[in-house]
Design an enzyme around this catalytic site. Sequence first.
Site, PDB file in Angstrom:
ATOM      1  N   CYS A   1       9.747  20.687  -9.463  1.00  0.00           N
ATOM      2  CA  CYS A   1      10.919  20.607  -8.586  1.00  0.00           C
ATOM      3  C   CYS A   1      11.610  21.971  -8.575  1.00  0.00           C
ATOM      4  O   CYS A   1      11.420  22.773  -9.504  1.00  0.00           O
ATOM      5  CB  CYS A   1      11.856  19.539  -9.159  1.00  0.00           C
TER       6      CYS A   1
ATOM      7  N   ASN B   1       0.832  -1.205   0.000  1.00  0.00           N
ATOM      8  CA  ASN B   1       0.000   0.000   0.000  1.00  0.00           C
ATOM      9  C   ASN B   1       0.867   1.256   0.000  1.00  0.00           C
ATOM     10  O   ASN B   1       1.952   1.253   0.574  1.00  0.00           O
ATOM     11  CB  ASN B   1      -0.932   0.017   1.224  1.00  0.00           C
TER      12      ASN B   1
ATOM     13  N   CYS C   1      14.426  22.504  -9.379  1.00  0.00           N
ATOM     14  CA  CYS C   1      15.273  22.604 -10.589  1.00  0.00           C
ATOM     15  C   CYS C   1      14.409  22.926 -11.802  1.00  0.00           C
ATOM     16  O   CYS C   1      14.922  23.072 -12.912  1.00  0.00           O
ATOM     17  CB  CYS C   1      16.022  21.278 -10.824  1.00  0.00           C
TER      18      CYS C   1
ATOM     19  N   HIS D   1       5.971  -0.712  -2.820  1.00  0.00           N
ATOM     20  CA  HIS D   1       5.411   0.003  -3.985  1.00  0.00           C
ATOM     21  C   HIS D   1       5.465   1.513  -3.799  1.00  0.00           C
ATOM     22  O   HIS D   1       4.796   2.248  -4.510  1.00  0.00           O
ATOM     23  CB  HIS D   1       3.970  -0.445  -4.254  1.00  0.00           C
TER      24      HIS D   1
ATOM     25  N   GLY E   1      -5.161  -9.040   3.291  1.00  0.00           N
ATOM     26  CA  GLY E   1      -5.840  -8.115   2.394  1.00  0.00           C
ATOM     27  C   GLY E   1      -5.143  -7.893   1.074  1.00  0.00           C
ATOM     28  O   GLY E   1      -5.116  -6.770   0.563  1.00  0.00           O
ATOM     29  N   THR E   2      -4.578  -8.971   0.506  1.00  0.00           N
ATOM     30  CA  THR E   2      -3.998  -8.829  -0.825  1.00  0.00           C
ATOM     31  C   THR E   2      -4.521  -9.920  -1.743  1.00  0.00           C
ATOM     32  O   THR E   2      -4.668 -11.068  -1.356  1.00  0.00           O
ATOM     33  CB  THR E   2      -2.457  -8.842  -0.794  1.00  0.00           C
ATOM     34  N   SER E   3      -4.784  -9.518  -2.993  1.00  0.00           N
ATOM     35  CA  SER E   3      -5.299 -10.484  -3.977  1.00  0.00           C
ATOM     36  C   SER E   3      -4.167 -11.373  -4.490  1.00  0.00           C
ATOM     37  O   SER E   3      -4.387 -12.288  -5.260  1.00  0.00           O
ATOM     38  CB  SER E   3      -5.933  -9.721  -5.152  1.00  0.00           C
TER      39      SER E   3
ATOM     40  N   ASP F   1      -0.622   4.249   0.862  1.00  0.00           N
ATOM     41  CA  ASP F   1      -1.449   5.264   1.531  1.00  0.00           C
ATOM     42  C   ASP F   1      -0.872   5.782   2.845  1.00  0.00           C
ATOM     43  O   ASP F   1      -1.358   6.772   3.387  1.00  0.00           O
ATOM     44  CB  ASP F   1      -2.890   4.724   1.752  1.00  0.00           C
TER      45      ASP F   1
HETATM   46  C1  BV8 Z   1       7.780  -5.376 -12.196  1.00  0.00           C
HETATM   47  C2  BV8 Z   1       1.570   1.475  -6.704  1.00  0.00           C
HETATM   48  C3  BV8 Z   1       9.468  -5.692 -13.767  1.00  0.00           C
HETATM   49  C4  BV8 Z   1       0.922   2.422  -7.627  1.00  0.00           C
HETATM   50  C5  BV8 Z   1       1.170  -0.782  -7.539  1.00  0.00           C
HETATM   51  C6  BV8 Z   1       2.656  -7.410 -18.139  1.00  0.00           C
HETATM   52  C7  BV8 Z   1       3.151  -6.136 -18.401  1.00  0.00           C
HETATM   53  C8  BV8 Z   1       3.872  -5.399 -17.459  1.00  0.00           C
HETATM   54  C9  BV8 Z   1       4.124  -5.957 -16.204  1.00  0.00           C
HETATM   55  C10 BV8 Z   1       3.623  -7.226 -15.955  1.00  0.00           C
HETATM   56  C11 BV8 Z   1       2.902  -7.950 -16.888  1.00  0.00           C
HETATM   57  N1  BV8 Z   1       2.538  -9.142 -16.324  1.00  0.00           N
HETATM   58  C12 BV8 Z   1       3.015  -9.186 -15.063  1.00  0.00           C
HETATM   59  C13 BV8 Z   1       3.689  -8.051 -14.835  1.00  0.00           C
HETATM   60  C14 BV8 Z   1       4.358  -7.685 -13.609  1.00  0.00           C
HETATM   61  C15 BV8 Z   1       3.451  -6.731 -12.867  1.00  0.00           C
HETATM   62  C16 BV8 Z   1       2.279  -7.525 -12.314  1.00  0.00           C
HETATM   63  O1  BV8 Z   1       2.450  -8.309 -11.406  1.00  0.00           O
HETATM   64  N2  BV8 Z   1       1.087  -7.303 -12.912  1.00  0.00           N
HETATM   65  C17 BV8 Z   1      -0.091  -8.029 -12.445  1.00  0.00           C
HETATM   66  C18 BV8 Z   1      -1.307  -7.104 -12.471  1.00  0.00           C
HETATM   67  C19 BV8 Z   1      -0.292  -9.240 -13.360  1.00  0.00           C
HETATM   68  N3  BV8 Z   1       4.257  -6.205 -11.802  1.00  0.00           N
HETATM   69  C20 BV8 Z   1       4.951  -5.085 -12.011  1.00  0.00           C
HETATM   70  O2  BV8 Z   1       4.888  -4.425 -13.023  1.00  0.00           O
HETATM   71  C21 BV8 Z   1       5.896  -4.727 -10.894  1.00  0.00           C
HETATM   72  N4  BV8 Z   1       7.172  -4.449 -11.472  1.00  0.00           N
HETATM   73  O3  BV8 Z   1       7.408  -6.489 -12.354  1.00  0.00           O
HETATM   74  O4  BV8 Z   1       8.885  -4.856 -12.773  1.00  0.00           O
HETATM   75  C22 BV8 Z   1      10.841  -5.237 -13.799  1.00  0.00           C
HETATM   76  C23 BV8 Z   1      11.809  -6.022 -13.209  1.00  0.00           C
HETATM   77  C24 BV8 Z   1      13.083  -5.591 -13.267  1.00  0.00           C
HETATM   78  C25 BV8 Z   1      13.408  -4.385 -13.894  1.00  0.00           C
HETATM   79  C26 BV8 Z   1      12.409  -3.592 -14.471  1.00  0.00           C
HETATM   80  C27 BV8 Z   1      11.103  -4.006 -14.410  1.00  0.00           C
HETATM   81  C28 BV8 Z   1       5.426  -3.442 -10.193  1.00  0.00           C
HETATM   82  C29 BV8 Z   1       4.106  -3.699  -9.520  1.00  0.00           C
HETATM   83  C30 BV8 Z   1       3.752  -2.483  -8.652  1.00  0.00           C
HETATM   84  C31 BV8 Z   1       2.592  -1.755  -9.290  1.00  0.00           C
HETATM   85  N5  BV8 Z   1       2.168  -0.685  -8.375  1.00  0.00           N
HETATM   86  N6  BV8 Z   1       0.833   0.228  -6.728  1.00  0.00           N
HETATM   87  C32 BV8 Z   1      -0.320   2.976  -6.999  1.00  0.00           C
HETATM   88  O5  BV8 Z   1      -0.803   2.449  -5.960  1.00  0.00           O
HETATM   89  O6  BV8 Z   1      -0.813   3.962  -7.554  1.00  0.00           O
HETATM   90  S1  BV8 Z   1       0.355  -2.255  -7.453  1.00  0.00           S
HETATM   91  C33 BV8 Z   1      -1.180  -2.093  -6.746  1.00  0.00           C
HETATM   92  O7  BV8 Z   1      -1.658  -3.436  -6.674  1.00  0.00           O
HETATM   93  C34 BV8 Z   1      -1.196  -1.580  -5.321  1.00  0.00           C
HETATM   94  O8  BV8 Z   1       0.069  -1.349  -4.759  1.00  0.00           O
HETATM   95  C35 BV8 Z   1      -1.822  -2.760  -4.583  1.00  0.00           C
HETATM   96  O9  BV8 Z   1      -1.428  -2.834  -3.285  1.00  0.00           O
HETATM   97  C36 BV8 Z   1      -1.268  -3.859  -5.391  1.00  0.00           C
HETATM   98  C37 BV8 Z   1      -1.774  -5.238  -5.178  1.00  0.00           C
HETATM   99  O10 BV8 Z   1      -3.137  -5.168  -5.090  1.00  0.00           O
HETATM  100  P1  BV8 Z   1      -3.730  -5.563  -3.646  1.00  0.00           P
HETATM  101  O11 BV8 Z   1      -3.034  -4.746  -2.617  1.00  0.00           O
HETATM  102  O12 BV8 Z   1      -3.688  -7.028  -3.501  1.00  0.00           O
HETATM  103  O13 BV8 Z   1      -5.178  -5.023  -3.745  1.00  0.00           O
HETATM  104  P2  BV8 Z   1      -6.362  -5.676  -4.577  1.00  0.00           P
HETATM  105  O14 BV8 Z   1      -7.388  -4.633  -4.780  1.00  0.00           O
HETATM  106  O15 BV8 Z   1      -5.803  -6.404  -5.763  1.00  0.00           O
HETATM  107  O16 BV8 Z   1      -6.935  -6.815  -3.605  1.00  0.00           O
HETATM  108  C38 BV8 Z   1      -7.518  -6.445  -2.379  1.00  0.00           C
HETATM  109  C39 BV8 Z   1      -7.637  -7.730  -1.599  1.00  0.00           C
HETATM  110  O17 BV8 Z   1      -8.110  -7.414  -0.302  1.00  0.00           O
HETATM  111  C40 BV8 Z   1      -8.623  -8.714  -2.200  1.00  0.00           C
HETATM  112  O18 BV8 Z   1      -8.090 -10.022  -2.133  1.00  0.00           O
HETATM  113  C41 BV8 Z   1      -9.847  -8.601  -1.277  1.00  0.00           C
HETATM  114  O19 BV8 Z   1     -10.542  -9.829  -1.134  1.00  0.00           O
HETATM  115  C42 BV8 Z   1      -9.189  -8.240   0.022  1.00  0.00           C
HETATM  116  N7  BV8 Z   1     -10.038  -7.466   0.933  1.00  0.00           N
HETATM  117  C43 BV8 Z   1     -10.908  -6.477   0.613  1.00  0.00           C
HETATM  118  N8  BV8 Z   1     -11.441  -5.963   1.754  1.00  0.00           N
HETATM  119  C44 BV8 Z   1     -10.880  -6.644   2.789  1.00  0.00           C
HETATM  120  C45 BV8 Z   1      -9.989  -7.597   2.282  1.00  0.00           C
HETATM  121  N9  BV8 Z   1      -9.281  -8.432   3.064  1.00  0.00           N
HETATM  122  C46 BV8 Z   1      -9.459  -8.332   4.388  1.00  0.00           C
HETATM  123  N10 BV8 Z   1     -10.293  -7.444   4.961  1.00  0.00           N
HETATM  124  C47 BV8 Z   1     -11.026  -6.592   4.200  1.00  0.00           C
HETATM  125  N11 BV8 Z   1     -11.865  -5.719   4.773  1.00  0.00           N
HETATM  126 ZN    ZN Z   2      14.598  18.423 -10.070  1.00  0.00          ZN
END
Ligand code: BV8
Ligand code: ZN
Length: 240
Positions: free
Chosen positions: A148, A102, A150, A119, A187-189, A104
């Site tokens: 910035c 997260n 700069c 993240h 709380g992560t998918s 936030d």
């Molecule tokens: C990387 C910051 C490579 C931004 C976020 C194709 C193209 C490009 C990339 C990829 C691709 N295929 C795969 C990838 C890799 C990609 C990836 O995994 N994609 C997924 C979607 C398939 N990953 C990346 O790109 C990562 N980087 O791989 O780099 C690389 C390597 C080397 C060198 C260069 C490059 C970067 C990933 C980070 C992306 N940024 N956030 C922003 O927030 O604005 S990710 C975003 O999703 C958030 O951070 C969030 O936290 C994260 C994961 O989601 P969750 O937190 O799990 O939230 P979600 O809504 O999905 O689920 C909520 C869960 O909570 C559910 O299960 C629900 O049931 C549960 N819930 C709900 N309420 C409750 C609860 N549980 C308990 N109690 C409750 N009350």
């Molecule tokens: Zn700058």
Amino acid sequence: MDHLRQLCREILAQADSIAVLTGAGISAESGIPTFRGAGGLWRSHRAEDLATPQGFARDPKLVWEWYDWRRAFIAQAEPNAGHRALAALQSQHANFTLITQNVDGLHDRAGSTGALKVHGDVWTVRCTVCHREREDRRAPLPELPPRCACGGMERPGVVWFGESLPQDVWIRAEQTARRASVLLVIGTSAVVYPAAGLVGLAKSAGARVIEINLEETPVSSIVDVCWRGPAAEILPRLVS
Ligand code: BV8
Ligand code: ZN
């Protein structure tokens, strides 16, 4: 529910080191929409399309409007009982590390310290020219995109899809997962990598894994305990 509470409390009591991995679900009860739930949309744009370098390059002002809206939304939200329970758990265990996906900052506001923000952080901005990072908590920001000193355009200090995670933070997160005797996955998918890979890493290194989520996820089949329910209700029962 009580047998799960007893089981998890015993697992935590015997733990030498505790690691926690949280996702958007732990902030859901603070009113913050999760990424993939219904709230994942903003003005009919998908989060996955806006949270990318390409999206920002195409329309930095639109992406900043989304972040400015999220920052203002987060600023009026409060940490919930789940965030606070994790801060309490940290005070009860010397060897405790929180890893969060997260951005936030609610864990910090609940009193957790040293969280590994794999993240990034929505309250940090980074210059796209000189790469200087600074904290800016103004919501709304006076000018979009912010500038910035700069003169360069600044971007949100978060990790977008397709971007690598902050090296130092990620290395510590992997180390934490490898050394954990217990991992709480809350709380992560578990669909975003490499963060989701920490669960398998901890498991293969011998950790007991407890998943707290409303629904089944791709890691549910490898964890030791699945506790279905809201984090803000379950976590306080683990630490009281
Ligand atoms: C990387 C910051 C490579 C931004 C976020 C194709 C193209 C490009 C990339 C990829 C691709 N295929 C795969 C990838 C890799 C990609 C990836 O995994 N994609 C997924 C979607 C398939 N990953 C990346 O790109 C990562 N980087 O791989 O780099 C690389 C390597 C080397 C060198 C260069 C490059 C970067 C990933 C980070 C992306 N940024 N956030 C922003 O927030 O604005 S990710 C975003 O999703 C958030 O951070 C969030 O936290 C994260 C994961 O989601 P969750 O937190 O799990 O939230 P979600 O809504 O999905 O689920 C909520 C869960 O909570 C559910 O299960 C629900 O049931 C549960 N819930 C709900 N309420 C409750 C609860 N549980 C308990 N109690 C409750 N009350
Ligand atoms: Zn700058």
